[in-house]
Motif scaffolding. Structure first.
Motif, PDB file in Angstrom:
ATOM      1  N   GLN A 151       0.881   6.076  56.378  1.00  0.00           N
ATOM      2  CA  GLN A 151       0.730   4.632  56.249  1.00  0.00           C
ATOM      3  C   GLN A 151      -0.020   3.975  57.398  1.00  0.00           C
ATOM      4  O   GLN A 151      -0.624   2.915  57.222  1.00  0.00           O
ATOM      5  CB  GLN A 151       2.101   3.950  56.122  1.00  0.00           C
ATOM      6  N   ASN A 155      -2.918   1.867  53.279  1.00  0.00           N
ATOM      7  CA  ASN A 155      -1.791   1.781  52.357  1.00  0.00           C
ATOM      8  C   ASN A 155      -1.897   2.921  51.352  1.00  0.00           C
ATOM      9  O   ASN A 155      -2.624   2.828  50.359  1.00  0.00           O
ATOM     10  CB  ASN A 155      -1.786   0.434  51.636  1.00  0.00           C
ATOM     11  N   ILE A 157       0.375   3.948  49.352  1.00  0.00           N
ATOM     12  CA  ILE A 157       1.070   3.628  48.106  1.00  0.00           C
ATOM     13  C   ILE A 157       0.227   2.544  47.448  1.00  0.00           C
ATOM     14  O   ILE A 157       0.504   1.345  47.542  1.00  0.00           O
ATOM     15  CB  ILE A 157       2.518   3.177  48.384  1.00  0.00           C
ATOM     16  N   ALA A 160       1.376  -0.862  43.098  1.00  0.00           N
ATOM     17  CA  ALA A 160       2.789  -1.206  42.886  1.00  0.00           C
ATOM     18  C   ALA A 160       3.315  -0.667  41.570  1.00  0.00           C
ATOM     19  O   ALA A 160       4.497  -0.321  41.452  1.00  0.00           O
ATOM     20  CB  ALA A 160       2.960  -2.717  42.944  1.00  0.00           C
ATOM     21  N   VAL A 163       5.572   2.591  41.360  1.00  0.00           N
ATOM     22  CA  VAL A 163       6.783   2.687  42.189  1.00  0.00           C
ATOM     23  C   VAL A 163       7.996   2.079  41.476  1.00  0.00           C
ATOM     24  O   VAL A 163       7.886   1.031  40.842  1.00  0.00           O
ATOM     25  CB  VAL A 163       6.586   1.947  43.535  1.00  0.00           C
ATOM     26  N   PHE A 165      11.912   1.056  42.928  1.00  0.00           N
ATOM     27  CA  PHE A 165      12.694   1.037  44.162  1.00  0.00           C
ATOM     28  C   PHE A 165      14.063   0.410  43.940  1.00  0.00           C
ATOM     29  O   PHE A 165      14.306  -0.270  42.935  1.00  0.00           O
ATOM     30  CB  PHE A 165      11.932   0.311  45.283  1.00  0.00           C
ATOM     31  N   ASP A 185       1.282  -5.930  49.963  1.00  0.00           N
ATOM     32  CA  ASP A 185       1.860  -4.694  49.441  1.00  0.00           C
ATOM     33  C   ASP A 185       1.906  -3.610  50.518  1.00  0.00           C
ATOM     34  O   ASP A 185       2.875  -2.841  50.600  1.00  0.00           O
ATOM     35  CB  ASP A 185       1.092  -4.205  48.218  1.00  0.00           C
ATOM     36  N   TRP A 189       5.618  -2.011  51.314  1.00  0.00           N
ATOM     37  CA  TRP A 189       6.003  -0.599  51.150  1.00  0.00           C
ATOM     38  C   TRP A 189       6.329   0.036  52.497  1.00  0.00           C
ATOM     39  O   TRP A 189       7.213   0.898  52.579  1.00  0.00           O
ATOM     40  CB  TRP A 189       4.898   0.181  50.448  1.00  0.00           C
ATOM     41  N   CYS A 193       9.762   1.849  53.528  1.00  0.00           N
ATOM     42  CA  CYS A 193       9.769   3.212  54.078  1.00  0.00           C
ATOM     43  C   CYS A 193      10.697   3.322  55.293  1.00  0.00           C
ATOM     44  O   CYS A 193      11.321   4.364  55.515  1.00  0.00           O
ATOM     45  CB  CYS A 193       8.354   3.632  54.493  1.00  0.00           C
TER      46      CYS A 193
END
Length: 335
Positions: A151, A155, A157, A160, A163, A165, A185, A189, A193
């Motif tokens: 990261q 980014n 990830i 969105a 994912v 969560f 975002d 994330w 994390c």
């Protein structure tokens, strides 16, 4: 209570809305609610949304009277309405494989230490589909280690929609991401994390649409991304996630990207500002050696290349299109 709250934040995505919503309502896993949020769209989004209003899973349909100015404020509104144990932010221009929820909820159900689970995506360009490759294998990753290894550079990830969560982690998540326009975002994330373990599966269950003009490209062109990413970089640095060598890599990569966008940034009168904040950071960290800066730049240039191409690049042999026109991702199929 539904197990999953599916939040669909929409703004002017009428051409894609039916495909998106159908890919939600036809999931093999059906224990979910749907929260549709429209951010004052000017196209016929409302007409399409109303076709789905009476579906039994639809718990909320909210139309903003004024555009919020940020997709992440819409995320937060959806979080406040969500009743599920898990949350899926299903972006309105993407779509999912019909077993998306079945696979990711199963992963989360088996391990309470997981903050979120995410899958690989197909990147849907107008004329081509490519398969992503975020990580090499399906596995559990320590969230802090993931930040330090992935990261801090970008980014990783990237979508969105890929994912799912746990809602409970939101109580320990700062709301700073809401005030970002482009990189919210990235920060969100990363904050998640920090709270535990994450799971990545190589199963390609998500379709990430990449139109020619979108929020990401607009934020790059107006300099918002470079400025907001600098704030996130400073946060990572303050938390001790960035090693000295990684620091050089991040700075050199950011300056290189700014140069790539120099023409459009100049037209938008933000080139100087973007370059200055990152150059000042380079000056502050340049006391170690020119050697570190040089090798950081070399690795950045070759990072996305296969081994043979890395050697080719390091030896400064003539370029034979070793990178191709879609770096980081392999071609999957022609449309």
């Amino acid at each position: 209570m539904p197990l999953v709250s599916v939040i669909v934040p929409n703004y002017n995505h009428a051409p894609y809305l039916r495909q998106r919503l159908d890919s939600i309502f036809n999931q093999t896993f059906q224990d979910f609610e749907v929260i549709i949020l429209d951010d004052c769209s000017t196209d016929n989004s409302k007409e399409i949304i109303e076709e789905y209003r009476n579906r039994p899973q639809v718990s909320h349909v909210v139309y903003n009277e004024k555009n919020s100015g940020s997709p992440f404020k819409q995320w937060a509104k959806g979080f406040d309405l969500a009743q599920g144990e898990y949350i899926w932010i299903a972006e309105s221009d993407d779509w999912a494989e019909l077993n998306f929820l079945e696979v990711l909820t199963s992963i989360l159900n088996k391990d309470s230490s997981l903050v979120f689970a995410f899958c690989e995506s197909y990147w849907e360009y107008p004329q081509i589909t490519v398969s992503g490759k975020a990580l090499k294998k399906s596995s559990i990753y320590n969230g802090i280690d993931y930040i330090k290894n992935k990261q801090i550079y970008y980014n990783s990830i990237v979508n969105a929609s890929s994912v799912v969560f746990r809602k409970e982690v939101l109580s320990n998540t700062a709301n700073d991401y809401q005030f970002f326009n482009g990189s919210g975002d990235y920060l969100f994330w990363s904050l998640l994390c920090e709270q535990g373990y994450i799971y990545y599966t190589t199963n390609i269950l998500n379709h990430f649409r990449r139109p020619p003009a979108n929020t990401t490209s607009r934020c790059m062109a107006t300099g918002i991304t470079f400025i907001e990413n600098f704030s996130i970089y400073k946060y990572f640095k303050q938390k001790g996630y960035i090693s000295k060598f990684a620091n050089y890599r991040i700075i050199e990569h950011s300056l290189s990207e700014i140069e790539q966008y120099s023409e459009v940034l100049g037209k938008n009168h933000c080139y100087s500002k973007c370059k200055t904040i990152w150059e000042n950071e380079r000056v502050e960290t340049n006391s170690t050696s020119f050697f570190l800066s040089f090798w950081a730049n070399q690795i950045n240039r070759c990072d996305s290349l296969p081994l043979y191409a890395k050697l080719w690049q390091f030896l400064h042999l003539p370029n034979t299109n070793i990178r191709g026109h879609l770096p980081f991702y392999k071609r999957n199929q022609q449309k």
